[in-house]
Design a protein around this motif. Sequence first.
Motif, mmCIF file in Angstrom:
data_model
loop_
_atom_site.group_PDB
_atom_site.id
_atom_site.type_symbol
_atom_site.label_atom_id
_atom_site.label_comp_id
_atom_site.label_asym_id
_atom_site.label_seq_id
_atom_site.Cartn_x
_atom_site.Cartn_y
_atom_site.Cartn_z
ATOM 1 N N UNK A 18 -10.929 -1.911 22.924
ATOM 2 C CA UNK A 18 -10.831 -3.253 22.329
ATOM 3 C C UNK A 18 -10.175 -3.183 20.942
ATOM 4 N N UNK A 19 -10.489 -2.155 20.184
ATOM 5 C CA UNK A 19 -9.859 -1.971 18.873
ATOM 6 C C UNK A 19 -8.351 -1.778 19.037
ATOM 7 N N UNK A 20 -7.955 -0.970 20.027
ATOM 8 C CA UNK A 20 -6.531 -0.750 20.286
ATOM 9 C C UNK A 20 -5.855 -2.056 20.712
ATOM 10 N N UNK A 21 -6.521 -2.836 21.535
ATOM 11 C CA UNK A 21 -5.970 -4.108 21.992
ATOM 12 C C UNK A 21 -5.808 -5.084 20.822
ATOM 13 N N UNK A 22 -6.809 -5.125 19.944
ATOM 14 C CA UNK A 22 -6.732 -5.992 18.764
ATOM 15 C C UNK A 22 -5.579 -5.590 17.846
ATOM 16 N N UNK A 23 -5.362 -4.283 17.712
ATOM 17 C CA UNK A 23 -4.307 -3.798 16.832
ATOM 18 C C UNK A 23 -2.947 -4.348 17.254
ATOM 19 N N UNK A 24 -2.723 -4.482 18.549
ATOM 20 C CA UNK A 24 -1.447 -4.993 19.048
ATOM 21 C C UNK A 24 -1.280 -6.488 18.780
ATOM 22 N N UNK A 25 -2.353 -7.161 18.443
ATOM 23 C CA UNK A 25 -2.298 -8.608 18.144
ATOM 24 C C UNK A 25 -2.122 -8.891 16.658
ATOM 25 N N UNK A 26 -2.160 -7.852 15.840
ATOM 26 C CA UNK A 26 -2.111 -8.021 14.389
ATOM 27 C C UNK A 26 -0.804 -7.496 13.812
ATOM 28 N N UNK A 27 -0.408 -8.057 12.703
ATOM 29 C CA UNK A 27 0.702 -7.492 11.938
ATOM 30 C C UNK A 27 0.174 -7.203 10.538
ATOM 31 N N UNK A 28 0.592 -6.082 9.991
ATOM 32 C CA UNK A 28 0.073 -5.642 8.705
ATOM 33 C C UNK A 28 1.187 -5.628 7.669
ATOM 34 N N UNK A 29 0.888 -6.033 6.422
ATOM 35 C CA UNK A 29 1.882 -5.894 5.352
ATOM 36 C C UNK A 29 2.088 -4.419 5.016
ATOM 37 N N UNK A 30 3.064 -4.128 4.176
ATOM 38 C CA UNK A 30 3.360 -2.731 3.830
ATOM 39 C C UNK A 30 2.162 -2.026 3.197
ATOM 40 N N UNK A 47 -9.603 3.381 14.309
ATOM 41 C CA UNK A 47 -8.615 3.186 15.371
ATOM 42 C C UNK A 47 -7.761 1.950 15.110
ATOM 43 N N UNK A 48 -8.381 0.909 14.618
ATOM 44 C CA UNK A 48 -7.662 -0.330 14.335
ATOM 45 C C UNK A 48 -6.608 -0.116 13.247
ATOM 46 N N UNK A 49 -6.914 0.736 12.276
ATOM 47 C CA UNK A 49 -6.020 0.934 11.134
ATOM 48 C C UNK A 49 -5.296 2.275 11.154
ATOM 49 N N UNK A 50 -5.279 2.943 12.289
ATOM 50 C CA UNK A 50 -4.593 4.235 12.396
ATOM 51 C C UNK A 50 -3.101 4.046 12.126
ATOM 52 N N UNK A 51 -2.522 4.965 11.352
ATOM 53 C CA UNK A 51 -1.093 4.969 11.014
ATOM 54 C C UNK A 51 -0.661 3.728 10.238
ATOM 55 N N UNK A 52 -1.584 3.151 9.475
ATOM 56 C CA UNK A 52 -1.285 1.975 8.649
ATOM 57 C C UNK A 52 -1.592 2.331 7.194
ATOM 58 N N UNK A 53 -0.681 1.980 6.268
ATOM 59 C CA UNK A 53 -0.920 2.212 4.838
ATOM 60 C C UNK A 53 -1.911 1.163 4.346
ATOM 61 N N UNK A 54 -3.156 1.578 4.161
ATOM 62 C CA UNK A 54 -4.210 0.624 3.839
ATOM 63 C C UNK A 54 -5.292 1.285 2.990
ATOM 64 N N UNK A 55 -5.885 0.513 2.112
ATOM 65 C CA UNK A 55 -7.076 0.939 1.374
ATOM 66 C C UNK A 55 -8.267 0.417 2.173
ATOM 67 N N UNK A 56 -9.054 1.330 2.734
ATOM 68 C CA UNK A 56 -10.161 0.940 3.617
ATOM 69 C C UNK A 56 -11.470 0.868 2.840
#
Length: 78
Positions: A18-30, A47-56
């Motif tokens: 479900x996390x992987x499916x949600x990730x495909x529905x989202x777009x992330x800023x740089x 999993x939702x934020x894998x390979x995304x430049x983000x402060x978690x």
Amino acid sequence: MRPHVQIKLGFFPLPITEAERLKHCLSFPDEFSALDPCVGDGVAFSHLLRDVAVHRFGIEIDANRAEQARALESRLCK
């Protein structure tokens, strides 16, 4: 609260699929910050934020799950 819910402290983890499916529905800023107010063990959030430049940031009331999430984040940041 029902007994089995009290034992789990209300922990019902999001399935990885479900996390992987949600990730495909989202777009992330740089670059951005993300907060999970019920991070649990951190697996779905990671999993939702894998390979995304983000402060978690995550919040978890159960000390054991909070430590699991912290350890997972430490492994991912290396």
